[in-house]
Design a protein around this motif. Structure first.
Motif, short mmCIF file in Angstrom:
data_model
loop_
_atom_site.label_atom_id
_atom_site.label_comp_id
_atom_site.label_asym_id
_atom_site.label_seq_id
_atom_site.Cartn_x
_atom_site.Cartn_y
_atom_site.Cartn_z
N TRP A 117 4.07 -43.48 -5.76
CA TRP A 117 3.17 -42.47 -6.31
C TRP A 117 3.31 -41.21 -5.47
O TRP A 117 3.51 -41.29 -4.26
CB TRP A 117 1.71 -42.90 -6.23
CG TRP A 117 1.21 -43.76 -7.33
CD1 TRP A 117 0.70 -43.34 -8.53
CD2 TRP A 117 1.13 -45.18 -7.35
NE1 TRP A 117 0.31 -44.42 -9.27
CE2 TRP A 117 0.57 -45.56 -8.57
CE3 TRP A 117 1.48 -46.17 -6.43
CZ2 TRP A 117 0.34 -46.89 -8.91
CZ3 TRP A 117 1.26 -47.49 -6.77
CH2 TRP A 117 0.70 -47.84 -8.00
N ALA A 133 10.38 -45.56 -16.56
CA ALA A 133 9.27 -46.48 -16.37
C ALA A 133 9.70 -47.59 -15.42
O ALA A 133 10.75 -48.19 -15.60
CB ALA A 133 8.83 -47.08 -17.71
N THR A 134 8.91 -47.84 -14.42
CA THR A 134 9.21 -48.86 -13.43
C THR A 134 8.80 -50.22 -13.95
O THR A 134 7.79 -50.36 -14.64
CB THR A 134 8.45 -48.55 -12.12
OG1 THR A 134 8.89 -47.28 -11.65
CG2 THR A 134 8.70 -49.60 -11.07
N ARG A 140 -0.98 -47.37 -16.92
CA ARG A 140 -0.76 -45.94 -17.11
C ARG A 140 -1.39 -45.20 -15.93
O ARG A 140 -2.54 -45.44 -15.59
CB ARG A 140 -1.41 -45.47 -18.41
CG ARG A 140 -1.18 -44.02 -18.69
CD ARG A 140 -1.78 -43.63 -20.00
NE ARG A 140 -1.39 -42.27 -20.31
CZ ARG A 140 -1.54 -41.72 -21.47
NH1 ARG A 140 -2.06 -42.40 -22.47
NH2 ARG A 140 -1.18 -40.47 -21.66
N SER A 175 12.23 -40.98 -20.76
CA SER A 175 11.18 -41.24 -19.77
C SER A 175 11.62 -42.37 -18.87
O SER A 175 12.38 -43.25 -19.28
CB SER A 175 9.88 -41.65 -20.47
OG SER A 175 9.42 -40.62 -21.29
N ASP A 198 0.69 -39.27 -16.59
CA ASP A 198 1.50 -39.32 -17.81
C ASP A 198 2.69 -40.27 -17.66
O ASP A 198 3.66 -40.17 -18.39
CB ASP A 198 1.96 -37.92 -18.21
CG ASP A 198 2.82 -37.25 -17.15
OD1 ASP A 198 3.01 -37.85 -16.06
OD2 ASP A 198 3.31 -36.14 -17.41
N SER A 199 2.60 -41.20 -16.72
CA SER A 199 3.68 -42.17 -16.53
C SER A 199 3.13 -43.59 -16.68
O SER A 199 1.93 -43.82 -16.68
CB SER A 199 4.35 -41.97 -15.17
OG SER A 199 3.41 -42.15 -14.14
N PHE A 200 4.06 -44.53 -16.80
CA PHE A 200 3.71 -45.93 -16.99
C PHE A 200 4.51 -46.80 -16.04
O PHE A 200 5.61 -46.43 -15.64
CB PHE A 200 4.05 -46.37 -18.43
CG PHE A 200 3.28 -45.67 -19.49
CD1 PHE A 200 2.11 -46.21 -19.97
CD2 PHE A 200 3.73 -44.46 -20.00
CE1 PHE A 200 1.39 -45.56 -20.96
CE2 PHE A 200 3.03 -43.80 -20.99
CZ PHE A 200 1.85 -44.36 -21.47
N PHE A 201 3.97 -47.96 -15.71
CA PHE A 201 4.76 -48.99 -15.05
C PHE A 201 4.32 -50.34 -15.58
O PHE A 201 3.19 -50.50 -16.04
CB PHE A 201 4.68 -48.90 -13.52
CG PHE A 201 3.37 -49.34 -12.91
CD1 PHE A 201 3.18 -50.66 -12.48
CD2 PHE A 201 2.33 -48.44 -12.76
CE1 PHE A 201 1.98 -51.05 -11.90
CE2 PHE A 201 1.14 -48.82 -12.18
CZ PHE A 201 0.95 -50.13 -11.76
#
Length: 138
Positions: free
Chosen positions: A69, A11-12, A45, A9, A48-51
């Motif tokens: 985004w 993640a920023t 969140r 995955s 379904d992604s996170f930063f």
């Protein structure tokens, strides 16, 4: 390969010189609350992604998009964020220009998604990080 990055995955991570100020910005301006937090960092969140926003003594130069985004209705998102006080950047670069609303047409983006381009905007968070929002043009 099971150990390949292609199965991981992404993640920023965004730096913040003032984590409390960044938290207020993301809450008040973007309507986001941390999914998790720890000393020195906030995890958000979105779908379904996170930063993560992390405490840093360094600052971003803000000369390139650090996170973005992809949305279905760019105009609605821009209107909502403007109503919260977000100021959009005028980004003029070869191949595109922003219009009076701050929205640019970037030709050729997302061809693998069946798009002919992207409508996009950019803004800076409280820490100077340049953030983009895009909508594929089909």
């Amino acid at each position: 390969m099971s150990g390949s990055l292609s199965h991981g995955s992404v993640a920023t991570r965004l730096p913040a010189q003032d984590l409390a100020r960044a938290r207020r910005f993301y809450s008040e301006k973007l309507g986001l609350e941390p999914f998790d937090e720890r000393p020195g960092g906030l995890l958000y969140r979105c779908g379904d992604s996170f930063f993560a926003v992390f405490q840093s003594t360094g600052a971003s130069p803000g000369t390139f998009t650090q996170m973005g985004w992809e949305v279905e209705d760019l105009k609605a998102v821009v209107d909502e964020l403007r109503s919260r006080g977000v100021r959009f950047e005028s980004v003029d670069a070869p191949g595109f220009r922003t219009d009076e609303r701050g929205i640019a047409l970037v030709e050729g983006n997302y061809p693998s998604k069946g798009a002919t381009g992207e409508r996009a905007v950019w803004f800076r968070d409280s820490e100077g990080n340049l953030i983009g929002i895009g909508q594929p043009v089909r």
